[in-house]
Design an enzyme around this catalytic site. Sequence first.
Site, mmCIF file in Angstrom:
data_model
loop_
_atom_site.group_PDB
_atom_site.id
_atom_site.type_symbol
_atom_site.label_atom_id
_atom_site.label_comp_id
_atom_site.label_asym_id
_atom_site.label_seq_id
_atom_site.Cartn_x
_atom_site.Cartn_y
_atom_site.Cartn_z
ATOM 1 C CG HIS A 1 37.206 42.160 41.797
ATOM 2 N ND1 HIS A 1 38.219 42.419 42.699
ATOM 3 C CD2 HIS A 1 37.615 41.088 41.067
ATOM 4 C CE1 HIS A 1 39.191 41.533 42.526
ATOM 5 N NE2 HIS A 1 38.846 40.724 41.543
ATOM 6 C CD GLN B 1 35.614 48.946 34.793
ATOM 7 O OE1 GLN B 1 36.457 49.791 34.510
ATOM 8 N NE2 GLN B 1 35.021 48.219 33.870
ATOM 9 C CG ASP B 2 40.161 47.795 42.618
ATOM 10 O OD1 ASP B 2 40.744 48.905 42.627
ATOM 11 O OD2 ASP B 2 40.406 46.892 43.444
ATOM 12 C CG HIS B 3 41.959 42.490 38.696
ATOM 13 N ND1 HIS B 3 42.508 42.099 39.891
ATOM 14 C CD2 HIS B 3 42.421 41.621 37.771
ATOM 15 C CE1 HIS B 3 43.265 41.041 39.709
ATOM 16 N NE2 HIS B 3 43.233 40.736 38.422
#
Length: 108
Positions: free
Chosen positions: A80, A82-84
């Site tokens: 999450h 890294q996605d953020h």
Amino acid sequence: MAEENDENMQAVMGLIINGGNAKSSAFEAIAAAKKGDFDTAAAKLKEADGFLVDAHNSQTKMLTAEASGEHAQVTLLMVHSQDHLMTAITFRDLAGEIVDLYKALAEK
């Protein structure tokens, strides 16, 4: 081992917090540009860039540890984060283009 997990969690939270702050600043830049306040828009984009540098530093700590053989357990929270960060980077780039567009429209 607990110390490694704490450091990893700090890095993960650094990505989430700084990524979120960067996205918020970029959104504020768009709002300022929409009102014709291009000085504030530029300052907010610069602020977003600072948050992204901080997030990148957190990410670099994680990558350096991994390269040194300290393999972190991949968790949903890590994914999450890294996605953020990637979303924040993309939003910042788009915000810069939108600010430029508002500026060009204001000059016509």
